[in-house]
Design a protein around this motif. Structure first.
Motif, PDB file in Angstrom:
ATOM      1  N   VAL A  39      38.505  33.924   9.744  1.00  0.00           N
ATOM      2  CA  VAL A  39      39.542  33.856  11.112  1.00  0.00           C
ATOM      3  C   VAL A  39      39.868  34.612  10.998  1.00  0.00           C
ATOM      4  O   VAL A  39      39.906  35.504  12.442  1.00  0.00           O
ATOM      5  CB  VAL A  39      40.526  33.473   9.937  1.00  0.00           C
ATOM      6  CG1 VAL A  39      42.055  33.983  10.752  1.00  0.00           C
ATOM      7  CG2 VAL A  39      40.500  31.710   9.884  1.00  0.00           C
ATOM      8  N   VAL A  40      39.479  36.333  10.466  1.00  0.00           N
ATOM      9  CA  VAL A  40      39.180  38.118  10.298  1.00  0.00           C
ATOM     10  C   VAL A  40      38.447  38.289  11.633  1.00  0.00           C
ATOM     11  O   VAL A  40      38.592  38.904  12.786  1.00  0.00           O
ATOM     12  CB  VAL A  40      38.850  38.388   9.605  1.00  0.00           C
ATOM     13  CG1 VAL A  40      39.006  40.185   9.515  1.00  0.00           C
ATOM     14  CG2 VAL A  40      40.293  38.411   7.816  1.00  0.00           C
ATOM     15  N   ASN A  41      37.308  38.010  11.400  1.00  0.00           N
ATOM     16  CA  ASN A  41      36.168  38.483  12.257  1.00  0.00           C
ATOM     17  C   ASN A  41      36.788  37.337  13.819  1.00  0.00           C
ATOM     18  O   ASN A  41      36.509  38.117  15.368  1.00  0.00           O
ATOM     19  CB  ASN A  41      34.448  37.273  12.125  1.00  0.00           C
ATOM     20  CG  ASN A  41      33.998  38.494  11.528  1.00  0.00           C
ATOM     21  OD1 ASN A  41      34.460  39.761  10.802  1.00  0.00           O
ATOM     22  ND2 ASN A  41      33.131  37.502  10.734  1.00  0.00           N
ATOM     23  N   VAL A  42      36.644  36.411  13.889  1.00  0.00           N
ATOM     24  CA  VAL A  42      36.738  35.483  15.376  1.00  0.00           C
ATOM     25  C   VAL A  42      38.012  36.153  16.080  1.00  0.00           C
ATOM     26  O   VAL A  42      38.580  36.500  17.357  1.00  0.00           O
ATOM     27  CB  VAL A  42      36.795  34.272  14.731  1.00  0.00           C
ATOM     28  CG1 VAL A  42      38.137  33.355  16.153  1.00  0.00           C
ATOM     29  CG2 VAL A  42      36.227  33.227  14.529  1.00  0.00           C
ATOM     30  N   SER A  43      39.270  36.531  14.954  1.00  0.00           N
ATOM     31  CA  SER A  43      40.778  37.119  15.875  1.00  0.00           C
ATOM     32  C   SER A  43      40.323  37.960  16.762  1.00  0.00           C
ATOM     33  O   SER A  43      41.095  38.713  17.173  1.00  0.00           O
ATOM     34  CB  SER A  43      41.639  37.126  14.892  1.00  0.00           C
ATOM     35  OG  SER A  43      40.965  37.323  13.377  1.00  0.00           O
ATOM     36  N   HIS A  44      39.096  38.848  15.586  1.00  0.00           N
ATOM     37  CA  HIS A  44      39.460  40.596  16.341  1.00  0.00           C
ATOM     38  C   HIS A  44      38.493  40.238  17.300  1.00  0.00           C
ATOM     39  O   HIS A  44      38.436  40.855  18.214  1.00  0.00           O
ATOM     40  CB  HIS A  44      38.480  40.552  15.249  1.00  0.00           C
ATOM     41  CG  HIS A  44      37.677  42.100  15.461  1.00  0.00           C
ATOM     42  ND1 HIS A  44      39.068  44.336  15.741  1.00  0.00           N
ATOM     43  CD2 HIS A  44      36.564  42.922  15.928  1.00  0.00           C
ATOM     44  CE1 HIS A  44      38.375  44.665  15.896  1.00  0.00           C
ATOM     45  NE2 HIS A  44      36.863  44.400  16.270  1.00  0.00           N
ATOM     46  N   GLU A  45      37.826  39.666  17.639  1.00  0.00           N
ATOM     47  CA  GLU A  45      36.475  39.882  19.050  1.00  0.00           C
ATOM     48  C   GLU A  45      37.224  38.593  20.068  1.00  0.00           C
ATOM     49  O   GLU A  45      36.700  38.429  21.213  1.00  0.00           O
ATOM     50  CB  GLU A  45      35.081  38.750  18.198  1.00  0.00           C
ATOM     51  CG  GLU A  45      34.080  39.643  18.043  1.00  0.00           C
ATOM     52  CD  GLU A  45      33.635  40.741  18.067  1.00  0.00           C
ATOM     53  OE1 GLU A  45      33.223  40.958  18.806  1.00  0.00           O
ATOM     54  OE2 GLU A  45      34.573  41.772  17.299  1.00  0.00           O
ATOM     55  N   LEU A  46      38.439  37.368  19.371  1.00  0.00           N
ATOM     56  CA  LEU A  46      38.709  37.075  20.803  1.00  0.00           C
ATOM     57  C   LEU A  46      39.466  37.285  21.054  1.00  0.00           C
ATOM     58  O   LEU A  46      40.386  37.440  22.720  1.00  0.00           O
ATOM     59  CB  LEU A  46      38.950  35.238  20.175  1.00  0.00           C
ATOM     60  CG  LEU A  46      37.834  34.512  19.411  1.00  0.00           C
ATOM     61  CD1 LEU A  46      38.960  33.121  19.624  1.00  0.00           C
ATOM     62  CD2 LEU A  46      37.272  34.122  20.841  1.00  0.00           C
ATOM     63  N   LYS A  47      40.224  38.498  20.545  1.00  0.00           N
ATOM     64  CA  LYS A  47      41.557  38.634  21.320  1.00  0.00           C
ATOM     65  C   LYS A  47      40.886  39.924  22.882  1.00  0.00           C
ATOM     66  O   LYS A  47      41.903  39.674  23.273  1.00  0.00           O
ATOM     67  CB  LYS A  47      42.215  40.046  20.665  1.00  0.00           C
ATOM     68  CG  LYS A  47      41.509  41.588  20.141  1.00  0.00           C
ATOM     69  CD  LYS A  47      42.196  42.717  18.814  1.00  0.00           C
ATOM     70  CE  LYS A  47      41.539  43.213  18.472  1.00  0.00           C
ATOM     71  NZ  LYS A  47      42.547  44.136  17.744  1.00  0.00           N
ATOM     72  N   THR A  48      39.577  40.532  22.825  1.00  0.00           N
ATOM     73  CA  THR A  48      39.537  40.895  23.719  1.00  0.00           C
ATOM     74  C   THR A  48      39.258  40.599  25.332  1.00  0.00           C
ATOM     75  O   THR A  48      40.390  40.844  26.378  1.00  0.00           O
ATOM     76  CB  THR A  48      38.360  42.371  23.395  1.00  0.00           C
ATOM     77  OG1 THR A  48      38.317  42.756  22.523  1.00  0.00           O
ATOM     78  CG2 THR A  48      37.870  42.970  24.746  1.00  0.00           C
ATOM     79  N   PRO A  49      38.553  39.502  24.833  1.00  0.00           N
ATOM     80  CA  PRO A  49      38.786  38.744  26.293  1.00  0.00           C
ATOM     81  C   PRO A  49      40.323  37.827  27.013  1.00  0.00           C
ATOM     82  O   PRO A  49      40.184  37.845  28.169  1.00  0.00           O
ATOM     83  CB  PRO A  49      37.945  37.656  25.953  1.00  0.00           C
ATOM     84  CG  PRO A  49      37.546  37.648  25.149  1.00  0.00           C
ATOM     85  CD  PRO A  49      37.698  38.699  24.672  1.00  0.00           C
ATOM     86  N   VAL A  50      40.655  37.647  25.807  1.00  0.00           N
ATOM     87  CA  VAL A  50      41.903  37.223  25.832  1.00  0.00           C
ATOM     88  C   VAL A  50      42.745  37.584  26.756  1.00  0.00           C
ATOM     89  O   VAL A  50      43.471  36.928  27.494  1.00  0.00           O
ATOM     90  CB  VAL A  50      42.376  36.213  24.615  1.00  0.00           C
ATOM     91  CG1 VAL A  50      43.971  36.094  24.978  1.00  0.00           C
ATOM     92  CG2 VAL A  50      41.812  34.913  24.073  1.00  0.00           C
TER      93      VAL A  50
END
Length: 415
Positions: free
Chosen positions: A158-169
């Motif tokens: 969850v930590v990794n995904v949320s960190h990486e997805l927030k930029t393109p979103v």
């Protein structure tokens, strides 16, 4: 006096008979043991029912004779590395066998063992050793790697995904707001729409690679293990990378020996080689060359991907296999990189009992080498691999001056 002599004679005769009986009994026992130990005695055949059971087991199964030599082993036993060269591979399993041989008590133990002769990949096996018959032992090993990895993945996913997805979103949200404000300017709308499409494609690629990496980490052990011709893996990976290479007028040269086999999952191996090729193409200048070489050495199949790209500094080489790590974030955005490609390669290599190595120097390019143990195919297991094909290896980087003499045919893919 006449009565005493017959009595003494009878006692002597009785004692002589007892001695003869004892000697005969000892001789019989000695003869029986010598018969069992004689190397000329034919080995007892396995019970037909046991053979059928071994044929359908999904677990690794090994039958040992009285000398602890392998009588029969199921294909998973070879695939998991429990048996190599027709012998038990791991000292921990050999120790369990000796304990059961000593007292005949069934033993079961969970062991974390190296998956292959090289690399950091491990496999968690639930090993059970039990006697079957007068002198045979049965070793069963069930792969429990998946259960061990699930909990670790849940902690950081969850930590990794949320960190990486927030930029393109966040970028998509900002661009959508900008388009709304510039509704009366067709040129601006067109420009921002193109940016939105690029961010959407990057987001889609990121989600796809996150899913792929998570599947690898959670599954751990390979689900569908079979004998894989490396030729097919390299050909498919090169074919998938062709379009990107042609767009930059980059030639992909394939060489080396192609008639080698490994145990594993075809699709995962293709993904690993494809990721190495995609990186090589993305970080190489136009009108250059990317080489793919295959060779077998010391029981390992080595797949080299050589590029003439920008190279990687020494202080960053230790981190390139980390999830989401990018050597040059700005360039990664330009090439659509997600920082997951090499991490996927690392996990695929570990799950196949191998590893991935690299050589790189800024301005001189990079070489990534995927190393997988070659298939230890039992004699009774026929290979369905196509006939041998030999290719000339591509040019290699200065770190490897090994001479290749595998053939004279070249194969190139590119513009």
């Amino acid at each position: 006096m006449d009565g005493i002599i017959p009595g003494v004679t009878a006692v002597v005769a009785g004692i002589f008979g007892v001695v003869v009986g004892v000697i005969a009994t000892v001789a019989f026992r000695f003869s029986e043991r010598a018969h069992h130990r004689s190397p000329e005695a034919p080995p007892a055949e396995l019970d037909e029912g046991l053979v059928r059971v071994l044929a359908v087991l999904r677990s690794a199964a090994v039958v040992l004779d009285g000398e602890d030599d392998v009588v029969r082993a199921s294909p998973p036993a070879y695939a998991l590395g429990v048996v190599r060269n027709d012998a038990l591979q791991h000292p921990a399993i050999v120790d369990l066998v000796r304990q059961v041989r000593r007292d005949g008590v069934i033993r079961e133990k969970e062991l974390e063992l190296p998956r292959g002769p090289i690399g950091s990949g491990t496999v968690l096996l639930q090993v059970r050793v039990a006697p079957v018959g007068p002198d045979k032992l049965l070793v069963l090993a069930e792969d429990r790697t998946e259960a061990r990895r699930v909990e670790a993945i849940r902690r950081d996913f969850v930590v990794n995904v949320s960190h990486e997805l927030k930029t393109p979103v966040g970028a998509l949200a900002l661009l959508a707001e900008t388009v709304q404000d510039a509704a009366d300017d067709p040129v601006a709308v067109r420009r921002f729409t193109q940016r939105m499409q690029a961010e959407a494609q990057r987001l889609s690629a990121l989600v796809h690679e996150i899913i792929e990496l998570s599947r690898l980490q959670v599954a751990g052990a390979l689900q569908e293990v079979s004998t894989i011709p490396v030729r097919d893996v390299v050909s498919e990976a090169v074919d998938r990378a062709r379009t990107t290479a042609q767009a930059k007028n980059i030639t992909i040269t394939v060489g080396g020996t192609a008639d080698v086999l490994v145990y594993g999952d075809h699709n995962l191996l293709v993904t690993a080689v494809r990721n190495l090729l995609d990186n090589a193409v993305a970080y190489s200048a136009e009108n250059t060359r990317v080489g793919v070489g295959v060779r077998e050495r010391a029981g390992l199949v080595e797949i080299d991907v050589v590029d003439q790209g920008v190279g990687i500094a020494a202080d960053e080489q230790e981190r390139v296999f980390e999830r989401f790590y990018r050597v040059d974030p700005a360039r990664s955005r330009d090439t659509g990189g997600t920082g997951l490609g090499l991490s996927i390669v690392k996990h695929v290599a570990a799950d196949h009992g191998g590893d991935v190595q690299m050589w790189s120097e800024p301005g001189k390019g990079s070489t990534f080498t995927l190393r997988i143990p070659s298939a230890d195919v039992p004699q009774e297991m026929p290979s369905d691999a196509p006939p041998a094909q030999h290719l000339t290896p591509p040019d290699r980087n200065p770190q490897d001056q090994t001479q290749h003499d595998h053939g004279t045919t070249d194969e190139e893919v590119g513009a």
